[in-house]
Motif scaffolding. Structure first.
Motif, short mmCIF file in Angstrom:
data_model
loop_
_atom_site.label_atom_id
_atom_site.label_comp_id
_atom_site.label_asym_id
_atom_site.label_seq_id
_atom_site.Cartn_x
_atom_site.Cartn_y
_atom_site.Cartn_z
N SER A 147 0.83 -1.21 0.00
CA SER A 147 0.00 0.00 0.00
C SER A 147 0.86 1.25 0.00
N GLY A 148 0.31 2.33 -0.57
CA GLY A 148 0.97 3.62 -0.55
C GLY A 148 1.29 4.10 0.86
N PRO A 149 0.33 4.04 1.79
CA PRO A 149 0.64 4.48 3.15
C PRO A 149 1.78 3.69 3.80
N SER A 150 1.93 2.41 3.45
CA SER A 150 3.06 1.64 4.00
C SER A 150 4.39 2.17 3.46
N MET A 151 4.41 2.52 2.18
CA MET A 151 5.64 3.10 1.61
C MET A 151 5.92 4.46 2.22
N PHE A 152 4.86 5.23 2.42
CA PHE A 152 5.01 6.53 3.08
C PHE A 152 5.59 6.35 4.49
N ALA A 153 5.07 5.36 5.22
CA ALA A 153 5.56 5.12 6.58
C ALA A 153 7.04 4.73 6.58
N LEU A 154 7.44 3.94 5.58
CA LEU A 154 8.86 3.55 5.50
C LEU A 154 9.75 4.76 5.22
N ALA B 66 9.44 3.93 -5.49
CA ALA B 66 8.92 5.23 -5.04
C ALA B 66 10.07 6.16 -4.70
N ARG B 67 9.77 7.46 -4.75
CA ARG B 67 10.70 8.51 -4.36
C ARG B 67 9.99 9.43 -3.39
N CYS B 68 10.63 9.84 -2.35
CA CYS B 68 9.97 10.67 -1.35
C CYS B 68 10.93 11.72 -0.81
N SER B 69 10.43 12.92 -0.57
CA SER B 69 11.21 13.94 0.14
C SER B 69 10.35 14.49 1.28
#
Lengths: 140, 140, 140, 140
Positions: free
Chosen positions: C53-60, C128-131
């Motif tokens: 899930s997206g929220p799991s990737m966000f949490a990581l 995914a990429r996150c900042s």
């Protein structure tokens, strides 16, 4: 809440401190809830196909949210943009001014957050959505 | 992977299709991994205090990521920016060109995603970070 | 630069202060340049089709960037996320752990900015990429 | 415009296809203009100090915008999040449910964009703002 700067003082501030871009922009109205800013679309803002460039829309959102913050805290603060996110939703109408409708979501001691919807003047569906965070320098 | 456009063909494309902004920008180098683009900082890009404006940095990131995508898929596609996120990290050095270092993270059939770090030429710490998504029109 | 917290002290901090999520995550390694964090993918993280899930990737990404900041400034600070931007690039491989590779781009007195690339373990292309930006409370 | 799915059919869809998270969430209301979704805040969503975690707020915004899109296009489409940007504005009130108020800004053939404001139930100032883009798979 009383505004620290009204429309005329915001436009005078832009003319003095942002002389490079001031002719292209204007604060149309400002209240406690919403600020409206205009981009006078000209040749410099266009891209192939007659559309307004993304950086021009970014500049309009930046100016709208920045002046909305100044309308609350006054011209002394040297707020700087720390983050921005923008979604381009539709192609703007060609040869038509853009209007940004800006609301402040947070005005903290150190950070302010605002958002803007951008419209081609006279059309109902927004052409872009933007949110920005400004860092407010600690006062003296 | 062979590049569809090299540095000279990208700069020629900018000069022809983006004549309003082309004099300010240049693609410095392009490879399969990274594209470097330059903003020739001039009076029009400055803000009070001698810093480069946020919209100018946004324009540089947009141009870098856009040309990096074209280097892969060629000049026929009319890709449009659908989303951008930018973090302003440090004040750029005054009267110094900016360089954007861009990488493509995804090149799908419909969406492409790239990111760029922006530096004041000669300094090591980045002044901004940007990621952008482009919608690629269906071919055919 | 000496790290204020190493891998073991970061994992001990997570086990103590984030007991709800600690079993799912681990800091794999940390250096001055990069921190690697793992999400042990389980049933709770999945969505229809077996994707994470997206929220799991966000949490990581949040955990990776947060612990990377703590590795520099130590466990005393109560940093809070003020902004995040994430691009989902590809579908993660099913039943495979995710690894986040995090770098700190800015560690200021008030704001810290980090970015993370997320990978399905063993695959080369990022999913995914996150900042993220964290506000660091003034020290007392 | 007629909605393709009403509140009850959206909640039934969540219970069937998102069984891992469905007990924590509910669609409260949906109209052509706005969808309201609830996060039933429990121990799993908390962080040190009693605040709701960032990933939990992200999950709520994701669910709200996703179901708002489904309310327009129906349950057949397998839309996936391609990009998200979130600003955390204030600390949520402890032991209080969160409500997301979501609007769709664009519903294109390939991309949909929505935004959500998140509130602690009963409080007026938003605790977070989020915008998300979803890629809609071409229909067969």
């Amino acid at each position: 809440m009383t505004l620290a700067m009204d429309r005329d003082s915001l436009n005078a501030f832009l003319a003095r401190d942002f002389e490079q871009i001031a002719p292209d922009f204007a604060v149309e109205s400002v209240s406690e809830d919403v600020l409206i800013a205009r981009l006078r679309v000209g040749h410099a803002h266009l891209r192939p196909g007659g559309t307004v460039s993304g950086p021009s829309m970014f500049a309009l959102a930046d100016l709208a949210i920045y002046t909305a913050i100044l309308s609350r805290i006054g011209p002394v603060a040297l707020a700087v943009t720390s983050n921005a996110s923008i979604d381009f939703l539709r192609k703007p109408r060609s040869e038509t001014d853009l209007l940004a409708e800006c609301r402040i979501l947070k005005l903290g001691r150190l950070l302010a957050v605002g958002e803007a919807l951008i419209f081609s003047e006279g059309l109902e569906a927004p052409v872009a959505r933007c949110s920005m965070t400004y860092a407010i320098p600690p006062s003296g």
